[in-house]
Design a protein around this motif. Structure first.
Motif, PDB file in Angstrom:
ATOM      1  N   ILE A 170       0.840  -1.194   0.000  1.00 50.29           N
ATOM      2  CA  ILE A 170       0.000   0.000   0.000  1.00 50.29           C
ATOM      3  C   ILE A 170       0.875   1.245   0.000  1.00 50.29           C
ATOM      4  O   ILE A 170       1.926   1.298   0.638  1.00 50.29           O
ATOM      5  CB  ILE A 170      -0.949   0.014   1.222  1.00 50.29           C
ATOM      6  CG1 ILE A 170      -1.905   1.219   1.149  1.00 50.29           C
ATOM      7  CG2 ILE A 170      -0.168  -0.007   2.525  1.00 50.29           C
ATOM      8  CD1 ILE A 170      -3.002   1.185   2.206  1.00 50.29           C
ATOM      9  N   GLU A 171       0.435   2.266  -0.749  1.00 51.17           N
ATOM     10  CA  GLU A 171       1.090   3.572  -0.728  1.00 51.17           C
ATOM     11  C   GLU A 171       0.455   4.407   0.381  1.00 51.17           C
ATOM     12  O   GLU A 171      -0.639   4.945   0.218  1.00 51.17           O
ATOM     13  CB  GLU A 171       0.927   4.277  -2.081  1.00 51.17           C
ATOM     14  CG  GLU A 171       1.673   3.604  -3.216  1.00 51.17           C
ATOM     15  CD  GLU A 171       1.523   4.326  -4.542  1.00 51.17           C
ATOM     16  OE1 GLU A 171       2.412   4.182  -5.402  1.00 51.17           O
ATOM     17  OE2 GLU A 171       0.494   5.040  -4.726  1.00 51.17           O
ATOM     18  N   GLY A 172       1.141   4.492   1.491  1.00 51.72           N
ATOM     19  CA  GLY A 172       0.604   5.234   2.632  1.00 51.72           C
ATOM     20  C   GLY A 172       1.148   6.636   2.772  1.00 51.72           C
ATOM     21  O   GLY A 172       0.543   7.471   3.443  1.00 51.72           O
ATOM     22  N   GLN A 173       2.286   6.921   2.123  1.00 51.46           N
ATOM     23  CA  GLN A 173       2.925   8.237   2.236  1.00 51.46           C
ATOM     24  C   GLN A 173       2.469   9.136   1.088  1.00 51.46           C
ATOM     25  O   GLN A 173       3.232   9.484   0.187  1.00 51.46           O
ATOM     26  CB  GLN A 173       4.444   8.087   2.224  1.00 51.46           C
ATOM     27  CG  GLN A 173       4.988   7.289   3.398  1.00 51.46           C
ATOM     28  CD  GLN A 173       6.493   7.103   3.317  1.00 51.46           C
ATOM     29  OE1 GLN A 173       7.176   7.810   2.576  1.00 51.46           O
ATOM     30  NE2 GLN A 173       7.010   6.162   4.067  1.00 51.46           N
ATOM     31  N   THR A 174       1.207   9.504   1.113  1.00 48.89           N
ATOM     32  CA  THR A 174       0.650  10.308   0.039  1.00 48.89           C
ATOM     33  C   THR A 174      -0.559  11.078   0.523  1.00 48.89           C
ATOM     34  O   THR A 174      -1.308  10.611   1.401  1.00 48.89           O
ATOM     35  CB  THR A 174       0.237   9.433  -1.160  1.00 48.89           C
ATOM     36  OG1 THR A 174      -0.490  10.233  -2.107  1.00 48.89           O
ATOM     37  CG2 THR A 174      -0.656   8.271  -0.735  1.00 48.89           C
ATOM     38  N   ALA A 175      -0.754  12.255  -0.055  1.00 46.92           N
ATOM     39  CA  ALA A 175      -1.952  13.038   0.241  1.00 46.92           C
ATOM     40  C   ALA A 175      -3.195  12.361  -0.316  1.00 46.92           C
ATOM     41  O   ALA A 175      -4.315  12.754   0.017  1.00 46.92           O
ATOM     42  CB  ALA A 175      -1.815  14.445  -0.354  1.00 46.92           C
ATOM     43  N   GLY A 176      -3.022  11.333  -1.148  1.00 50.04           N
ATOM     44  CA  GLY A 176      -4.150  10.611  -1.710  1.00 50.04           C
ATOM     45  C   GLY A 176      -4.771   9.596  -0.764  1.00 50.04           C
ATOM     46  O   GLY A 176      -5.742   8.925  -1.142  1.00 50.04           O
ATOM     47  N   LEU A 177      -4.248   9.477   0.446  1.00 48.74           N
ATOM     48  CA  LEU A 177      -4.808   8.543   1.418  1.00 48.74           C
ATOM     49  C   LEU A 177      -4.836   9.212   2.783  1.00 48.74           C
ATOM     50  O   LEU A 177      -3.801   9.372   3.422  1.00 48.74           O
ATOM     51  CB  LEU A 177      -3.989   7.250   1.478  1.00 48.74           C
ATOM     52  CG  LEU A 177      -4.537   6.162   2.409  1.00 48.74           C
ATOM     53  CD1 LEU A 177      -5.900   5.664   1.921  1.00 48.74           C
ATOM     54  CD2 LEU A 177      -3.561   5.008   2.534  1.00 48.74           C
ATOM     55  N   THR A 178      -6.034   9.592   3.222  1.00 50.78           N
ATOM     56  CA  THR A 178      -6.162  10.168   4.551  1.00 50.78           C
ATOM     57  C   THR A 178      -6.004   9.074   5.603  1.00 50.78           C
ATOM     58  O   THR A 178      -6.134   7.882   5.318  1.00 50.78           O
ATOM     59  CB  THR A 178      -7.536  10.826   4.726  1.00 50.78           C
ATOM     60  OG1 THR A 178      -8.551   9.816   4.626  1.00 50.78           O
ATOM     61  CG2 THR A 178      -7.779  11.895   3.669  1.00 50.78           C
ATOM     62  N   ASP A 179      -5.730   9.491   6.824  1.00 51.38           N
ATOM     63  CA  ASP A 179      -5.621   8.527   7.916  1.00 51.38           C
ATOM     64  C   ASP A 179      -6.940   7.779   8.097  1.00 51.38           C
ATOM     65  O   ASP A 179      -6.952   6.562   8.311  1.00 51.38           O
ATOM     66  CB  ASP A 179      -5.245   9.249   9.206  1.00 51.38           C
ATOM     67  CG  ASP A 179      -5.140   8.306  10.392  1.00 51.38           C
ATOM     68  OD1 ASP A 179      -4.225   7.471  10.396  1.00 51.38           O
ATOM     69  OD2 ASP A 179      -5.978   8.408  11.303  1.00 51.38           O
ATOM     70  N   PHE A 180      -8.052   8.476   7.969  1.00 46.99           N
ATOM     71  CA  PHE A 180      -9.366   7.847   8.113  1.00 46.99           C
ATOM     72  C   PHE A 180      -9.543   6.737   7.078  1.00 46.99           C
ATOM     73  O   PHE A 180      -9.940   5.612   7.410  1.00 46.99           O
ATOM     74  CB  PHE A 180     -10.471   8.896   7.960  1.00 46.99           C
ATOM     75  CG  PHE A 180     -11.862   8.350   8.099  1.00 46.99           C
ATOM     76  CD1 PHE A 180     -12.471   8.276   9.340  1.00 46.99           C
ATOM     77  CD2 PHE A 180     -12.561   7.905   6.981  1.00 46.99           C
ATOM     78  CE1 PHE A 180     -13.752   7.761   9.473  1.00 46.99           C
ATOM     79  CE2 PHE A 180     -13.840   7.390   7.102  1.00 46.99           C
ATOM     80  CZ  PHE A 180     -14.448   7.323   8.359  1.00 46.99           C
ATOM     81  N   ASN A 181      -9.264   7.056   5.810  1.00 48.34           N
ATOM     82  CA  ASN A 181      -9.433   6.053   4.758  1.00 48.34           C
ATOM     83  C   ASN A 181      -8.421   4.923   4.893  1.00 48.34           C
ATOM     84  O   ASN A 181      -8.729   3.766   4.613  1.00 48.34           O
ATOM     85  CB  ASN A 181      -9.310   6.710   3.383  1.00 48.34           C
ATOM     86  CG  ASN A 181     -10.534   7.527   3.021  1.00 48.34           C
ATOM     87  OD1 ASN A 181     -11.602   7.355   3.613  1.00 48.34           O
ATOM     88  ND2 ASN A 181     -10.382   8.422   2.066  1.00 48.34           N
ATOM     89  N   GLY A 182      -7.205   5.268   5.323  1.00 50.09           N
ATOM     90  CA  GLY A 182      -6.201   4.230   5.521  1.00 50.09           C
ATOM     91  C   GLY A 182      -6.617   3.234   6.585  1.00 50.09           C
ATOM     92  O   GLY A 182      -6.430   2.020   6.434  1.00 50.09           O
ATOM     93  N   ARG A 183      -7.190   3.740   7.681  1.00 52.81           N
ATOM     94  CA  ARG A 183      -7.668   2.844   8.741  1.00 52.81           C
ATOM     95  C   ARG A 183      -8.795   1.958   8.221  1.00 52.81           C
ATOM     96  O   ARG A 183      -8.874   0.766   8.534  1.00 52.81           O
ATOM     97  CB  ARG A 183      -8.153   3.664   9.938  1.00 52.81           C
ATOM     98  CG  ARG A 183      -7.021   4.334  10.728  1.00 52.81           C
ATOM     99  CD  ARG A 183      -7.598   5.252  11.806  1.00 52.81           C
ATOM    100  NE  ARG A 183      -6.548   5.918  12.544  1.00 52.81           N
ATOM    101  CZ  ARG A 183      -6.010   5.453  13.664  1.00 52.81           C
ATOM    102  NH1 ARG A 183      -6.425   4.286  14.152  1.00 52.81           N
ATOM    103  NH2 ARG A 183      -5.065   6.128  14.290  1.00 52.81           N
ATOM    104  N   MET A 184      -9.673   2.536   7.435  1.00 58.52           N
ATOM    105  CA  MET A 184     -10.783   1.786   6.865  1.00 58.52           C
ATOM    106  C   MET A 184     -10.285   0.653   5.968  1.00 58.52           C
ATOM    107  O   MET A 184     -10.781  -0.483   6.026  1.00 58.52           O
ATOM    108  CB  MET A 184     -11.682   2.740   6.063  1.00 58.52           C
ATOM    109  CG  MET A 184     -12.918   2.120   5.464  1.00 58.52           C
ATOM    110  SD  MET A 184     -14.036   3.404   4.806  1.00 58.52           S
ATOM    111  CE  MET A 184     -12.971   4.237   3.622  1.00 58.52           C
ATOM    112  N   VAL A 185      -9.275   0.951   5.146  1.00 58.50           N
ATOM    113  CA  VAL A 185      -8.711  -0.063   4.256  1.00 58.50           C
ATOM    114  C   VAL A 185      -8.061  -1.188   5.060  1.00 58.50           C
ATOM    115  O   VAL A 185      -8.277  -2.377   4.782  1.00 58.50           O
ATOM    116  CB  VAL A 185      -7.692   0.580   3.289  1.00 58.50           C
ATOM    117  CG1 VAL A 185      -6.891  -0.494   2.555  1.00 58.50           C
ATOM    118  CG2 VAL A 185      -8.405   1.476   2.289  1.00 58.50           C
TER     119      VAL A 185
END
Length: 382
Positions: free
Chosen positions: A116-131
């Motif tokens: 997963i690409e986690g170091q990007t403005a394209g993934l908020t913390d909220f959405n990352g947790r959901m994923v």
């Protein structure tokens, strides 16, 4: 034509990316960075501000999960077919991570090792947790595509050259409009207009403009003023062509420069040239920072310099045009032929109330670097 590269170039990029997945022992990569989407398929949108993910598998399958407003955007700007595009249904209580899991099931990789690409403005913390709650353990893999993007193809270098021309055009517009009594808004409008008239895009972040005390700031802020009879104006901007950037920076003097400002300019120019001399393929990026710091410190200006002196350029999206990595102390990353960097020499002397900044973008060549700007880093007194 909204797709800026050939089918052959996109095919080569996908081959390199799938090999990188294999090397990393990944069965699939969840790409949330808009730069990755653009690089591998041409997909061009600000829809990454919402939930959006592109999936690449190690066998070369490429699919996009996005919202309805970006269906036609993907058709218009990317190499993806309709079969490669999935739309998640927006409704109360919707969890697009469930749709992402279904997509991974359909691609046959849901049980595999997934990055997963986690170091990007394209993934908020909220959405990352959901994923992660939906998919379970994922491997941080932000560098897989980012590493491939650093070394530019000949076609990409051409885009950077066009961007540099637009940056020069914007500086010409600033020099034409900057004078005592000029309104900062008119200067900004002229610079941005020059980029648009040349066929360019909005840059990855706002053009930075500040005069008087504001000249010592290196971030955009709201509020415009008229220039005094004696003043200083710091500008940082970038032309952008097909999303590729070539940033520049300059402090312009309104009226006559003081001896202190002249010394600051000469020191900044010396530091810029020292950094250019330190750029060599196979050498660590930290060498460039050290060259910059050495010049400033020997001139007695260590109090006025920053802790970085530049960074990579590329095809990037908001909120910033920085395409990491940066030139900072001890950075061990080796430079490569074909990279493009922005070098910024920033002196902000709060005690004296003076700013002096110089910067332009360079292309790393086989034995050094090439300036992309046609402007000499002169001291401008207007």
């Amino acid at each position: 034509m909204p797709i800026h590269f050939s089918d052959a170039e996109f095919a080569a990029r996908k081959r390199a990316a799938t090999q990188a997945l294999t090397d990393a022992k990944l069965d699939a990569l969840l790409m949330f960075a808009p730069e990755s989407h653009y690089w591998i398929s041409g997909y061009d949108t600000f829809g990454f501000a919402m939930f959006q993910c592109m999936v690449l598998t190690s066998d070369g399958a490429l699919a996009l999960l996005t919202r309805m407003p970006d269906l036609r955007q993907a058709r218009h700007t990317s190499t993806l077919s309709d079969n490669d595009i999935r739309i998640w249904h927006e409704r109360e209580g919707a969890n697009p991570a469930d749709d992402l899991k279904t997509l991974l099931d359909d691609l046959g990789v849901s049980a595999g090792r997934i990055g997963i690409e986690g170091q990007t403005a394209g993934l908020t913390d909220f959405n990352g947790r959901m994923v992660r709650e939906t998919l379970g353990d994922l491997v941080e893999a932000s560098d897989v595509i980012r590493t491939l993007r650093r070394k530019k193809s000949p076609a990409e270098i051409d885009m950077h050259r066009r961007a540099a021309t637009l940056s020069d055009d914007a500086l010409d517009a600033a020099l034409h409009t900057t004078r005592a009594g000029a309104f900062e808004g008119d200067i900004l409008a002229a610079m941005q207009g020059a980029v648009f008239k040349g066929g360019g895009d909005y840059a990855g972040n706002e053009f930075i403009i500040g005069s008087g005390e504001g000249a010592l700031l290196c971030r955009y802020f709201s509020g415009r003023r008229h220039l005094d009879a004696t003043d200083q104006l710091t500008l940082e901007w970038s032309g952008a062509y097909a999303r590729y950037h070539a940033a520049m920076m300059q402090t312009l003097i309104v009226g006559q420069a003081t001896p202190s400002q002249r010394k600051m300019h000469q020191t900044a120019r010396d530091a810029l040239e020292a950094c250019e001399a330190a750029i060599k393929p196979g050498k660590p990026m930290g060498d460039v920072y050290a060259a910059h710091a050495d010049v400033f410190d020997k001139a007695g200006m260590s109090h006025a310099r920053l802790q970085a002196c530049g960074y990579g350029m590329g095809a990037v999206y908001t909120p910033i045009w920085v395409d990491f990595p940066m030139f900072y102390e001890g950075n061990p990353l080796l430079m490569q032929e074909g990279q493009v960097f922005f070098l910024h020499m920033v002196l902000m002397d709060s005690d004296a109330g003076h700013a002096m900044c110089l910067g332009h973008s360079v292309l790393v060549t086989k034995d050094g670097c090439e300036r992309l700007s046609r402007h000499d880093p002169s001291l401008f007194e207007l």
